[in-house]
Design a protein around this motif. Structure first.
Motif, mmCIF file in Angstrom:
data_model
loop_
_atom_site.group_PDB
_atom_site.id
_atom_site.type_symbol
_atom_site.label_atom_id
_atom_site.label_comp_id
_atom_site.label_asym_id
_atom_site.label_seq_id
_atom_site.Cartn_x
_atom_site.Cartn_y
_atom_site.Cartn_z
ATOM 1 N N GLY A 4 13.320 4.377 -5.156
ATOM 2 C CA GLY A 4 12.355 3.832 -6.104
ATOM 3 C C GLY A 4 10.971 3.636 -5.534
ATOM 4 O O GLY A 4 10.025 3.356 -6.276
ATOM 5 N N ARG A 5 10.835 3.746 -4.221
ATOM 6 C CA ARG A 5 9.524 3.551 -3.584
ATOM 7 C C ARG A 5 9.013 4.819 -2.902
ATOM 8 O O ARG A 5 7.805 5.060 -2.877
ATOM 9 C CB ARG A 5 9.597 2.420 -2.549
ATOM 10 C CG ARG A 5 10.023 1.084 -3.107
ATOM 11 C CD ARG A 5 9.901 -0.030 -2.069
ATOM 12 N NE ARG A 5 10.762 0.176 -0.917
ATOM 13 C CZ ARG A 5 10.319 0.276 0.338
ATOM 14 N NH1 ARG A 5 9.023 0.206 0.591
ATOM 15 N NH2 ARG A 5 11.171 0.443 1.334
ATOM 16 N N PHE A 6 9.921 5.599 -2.341
ATOM 17 C CA PHE A 6 9.554 6.811 -1.613
ATOM 18 C C PHE A 6 9.949 8.049 -2.429
ATOM 19 O O PHE A 6 10.967 8.040 -3.136
ATOM 20 C CB PHE A 6 10.261 6.881 -0.262
ATOM 21 C CG PHE A 6 9.795 5.872 0.757
ATOM 22 C CD1 PHE A 6 8.964 4.811 0.427
ATOM 23 C CD2 PHE A 6 10.205 5.998 2.081
ATOM 24 C CE1 PHE A 6 8.551 3.902 1.371
ATOM 25 C CE2 PHE A 6 9.797 5.084 3.042
ATOM 26 C CZ PHE A 6 8.971 4.020 2.677
ATOM 27 N N THR A 7 9.160 9.111 -2.272
ATOM 28 C CA THR A 7 9.464 10.379 -2.929
ATOM 29 C C THR A 7 9.304 11.512 -1.924
ATOM 30 O O THR A 7 8.233 11.662 -1.321
ATOM 31 C CB THR A 7 8.532 10.624 -4.117
ATOM 32 O OG1 THR A 7 8.654 9.553 -5.056
ATOM 33 C CG2 THR A 7 8.892 11.939 -4.806
ATOM 34 N N GLN A 39 5.976 10.786 0.087
ATOM 35 C CA GLN A 39 5.071 9.833 -0.545
ATOM 36 C C GLN A 39 5.717 8.453 -0.481
ATOM 37 O O GLN A 39 6.830 8.262 -1.000
ATOM 38 C CB GLN A 39 4.803 10.226 -1.996
ATOM 39 C CG GLN A 39 3.916 9.248 -2.751
ATOM 40 C CD GLN A 39 2.495 9.206 -2.224
ATOM 41 O OE1 GLN A 39 1.906 10.251 -1.948
ATOM 42 N NE2 GLN A 39 1.941 8.009 -2.079
ATOM 43 N N MET A 40 5.026 7.515 0.134
ATOM 44 C CA MET A 40 5.571 6.178 0.330
ATOM 45 C C MET A 40 4.705 5.165 -0.406
ATOM 46 O O MET A 40 3.512 5.027 -0.093
ATOM 47 C CB MET A 40 5.629 5.845 1.828
ATOM 48 C CG MET A 40 6.395 6.872 2.649
ATOM 49 S SD MET A 40 6.570 6.406 4.391
ATOM 50 C CE MET A 40 4.861 6.507 4.923
ATOM 51 N N ASN A 41 5.284 4.497 -1.368
ATOM 52 C CA ASN A 41 4.583 3.489 -2.155
ATOM 53 C C ASN A 41 5.225 2.121 -1.954
ATOM 54 O O ASN A 41 6.352 2.017 -1.462
ATOM 55 C CB ASN A 41 4.607 3.861 -3.639
ATOM 56 C CG ASN A 41 3.931 5.179 -3.933
ATOM 57 O OD1 ASN A 41 2.958 5.559 -3.270
ATOM 58 N ND2 ASN A 41 4.424 5.881 -4.945
ATOM 59 N N GLY A 86 0.802 -1.209 0.000
ATOM 60 C CA GLY A 86 0.000 0.000 0.000
ATOM 61 C C GLY A 86 0.838 1.264 0.000
ATOM 62 O O GLY A 86 2.075 1.223 -0.110
ATOM 63 N N SER A 87 0.145 2.396 0.126
ATOM 64 C CA SER A 87 0.787 3.706 0.075
ATOM 65 C C SER A 87 0.317 4.591 1.217
ATOM 66 O O SER A 87 -0.800 4.428 1.727
ATOM 67 C CB SER A 87 0.466 4.405 -1.253
ATOM 68 O OG SER A 87 0.951 3.674 -2.356
ATOM 69 N N LEU A 88 1.183 5.509 1.599
ATOM 70 C CA LEU A 88 0.860 6.553 2.565
ATOM 71 C C LEU A 88 1.594 7.820 2.155
ATOM 72 O O LEU A 88 2.658 7.749 1.524
ATOM 73 C CB LEU A 88 1.294 6.170 3.981
ATOM 74 C CG LEU A 88 0.447 5.197 4.781
ATOM 75 C CD1 LEU A 88 1.157 4.854 6.087
ATOM 76 C CD2 LEU A 88 -0.931 5.772 5.057
ATOM 77 N N ARG A 89 1.028 8.947 2.555
ATOM 78 C CA ARG A 89 1.694 10.227 2.323
ATOM 79 C C ARG A 89 1.798 10.959 3.647
ATOM 80 O O ARG A 89 0.782 11.244 4.288
ATOM 81 C CB ARG A 89 0.920 11.074 1.331
ATOM 82 C CG ARG A 89 1.665 12.330 0.889
ATOM 83 C CD ARG A 89 0.777 13.251 0.100
ATOM 84 N NE ARG A 89 1.521 14.293 -0.598
ATOM 85 C CZ ARG A 89 1.044 15.510 -0.831
ATOM 86 N NH1 ARG A 89 -0.169 15.824 -0.422
ATOM 87 N NH2 ARG A 89 1.771 16.393 -1.488
ATOM 88 N N VAL A 131 3.966 4.724 11.515
ATOM 89 C CA VAL A 131 3.595 4.026 10.283
ATOM 90 C C VAL A 131 3.723 2.533 10.540
ATOM 91 O O VAL A 131 4.802 2.060 10.920
ATOM 92 C CB VAL A 131 4.498 4.448 9.120
ATOM 93 C CG1 VAL A 131 4.240 3.568 7.891
ATOM 94 C CG2 VAL A 131 4.273 5.916 8.787
ATOM 95 N N THR A 132 2.624 1.810 10.356
ATOM 96 C CA THR A 132 2.609 0.369 10.587
ATOM 97 C C THR A 132 2.185 -0.342 9.311
ATOM 98 O O THR A 132 1.119 -0.033 8.755
ATOM 99 C CB THR A 132 1.656 -0.008 11.727
ATOM 100 O OG1 THR A 132 2.021 0.706 12.909
ATOM 101 C CG2 THR A 132 1.719 -1.506 12.002
ATOM 102 N N ILE A 133 3.019 -1.238 8.855
ATOM 103 C CA ILE A 133 2.732 -2.006 7.649
ATOM 104 C C ILE A 133 2.474 -3.445 8.068
ATOM 105 O O ILE A 133 3.381 -4.152 8.507
ATOM 106 C CB ILE A 133 3.883 -1.946 6.639
ATOM 107 C CG1 ILE A 133 4.382 -0.520 6.448
ATOM 108 C CG2 ILE A 133 3.439 -2.573 5.314
ATOM 109 C CD1 ILE A 133 3.333 0.455 6.006
ATOM 110 N N SER A 134 1.239 -3.859 7.935
ATOM 111 C CA SER A 134 0.869 -5.201 8.386
ATOM 112 C C SER A 134 -0.403 -5.663 7.688
ATOM 113 O O SER A 134 -1.276 -4.849 7.374
ATOM 114 C CB SER A 134 0.648 -5.201 9.903
ATOM 115 O OG SER A 134 0.192 -6.461 10.351
ATOM 116 N N SER A 135 -0.480 -6.953 7.467
ATOM 117 C CA SER A 135 -1.697 -7.524 6.889
ATOM 118 C C SER A 135 -2.624 -8.039 7.980
ATOM 119 O O SER A 135 -3.701 -8.558 7.689
ATOM 120 C CB SER A 135 -1.338 -8.648 5.923
ATOM 121 O OG SER A 135 -0.535 -9.618 6.562
#
Length: 121
Positions: free
Chosen positions: A65-68, A81-83, A16-19, A117-121
């Motif tokens: 390549g993933r963050f801007t 921007q985090m993709n 996913g993405s977050l800004r 920021v938490t990245i989890s399914s």
């Protein structure tokens, strides 16, 4: 004198993405470099990305390549921007801005309080 307020953190699934946003307020004459750092549990704080006042940008290898990173000087705001987010991106993200608050060309170091920021399914 200068306050930084971050927003945009949260829980998102892998891929996913977050800004993130970070706005500076207070007595500001000029802003130099703006950056994002992060600190994962049990690890040291690390630089994620930085953008200078001249527009030079650098990224940590782990996010290239993933963050801007970008900045809006009129709003004293820096964005991240985090993709393609990964579980290893989980951390508290901190904004850092170098601010000249009195026109002396001395740039103080200012930090936000952090956003999780938490990245989890």
């Amino acid at each position: 004198q200068v306050q930084l307020v971050e927003s945009g953190g949260g829980l998102v699934q892998p891929g996913g993405s977050l800004r993130l946003s970070c706005a500076a307020s207070g007595s500001i004459r000029r802003i130099g470099a703006m950056a994002w750092y992060r600190q994962a549990p049990g690890k040291e704080r690390e630089l994620v990305a930085v953008v200078t006042s001249g527009g030079t940008i650098k990224y940590a290898d782990s996010v290239k390549g993933r963050f801007t990173i970008s900045r809006d000087n009129a709003k004293n705001t820096v964005y991240l921007q985090m993709n393609s987010l990964k579980p290893e991106d989980t951390a508290v993200y901190y904004c850092n801005q170098k601010v000249d608050y009195d026109g002396s060309y001395y740039y103080g170091d200012y930090w936000g309080k952090g956003t999780l920021v938490t990245i989890s399914s």
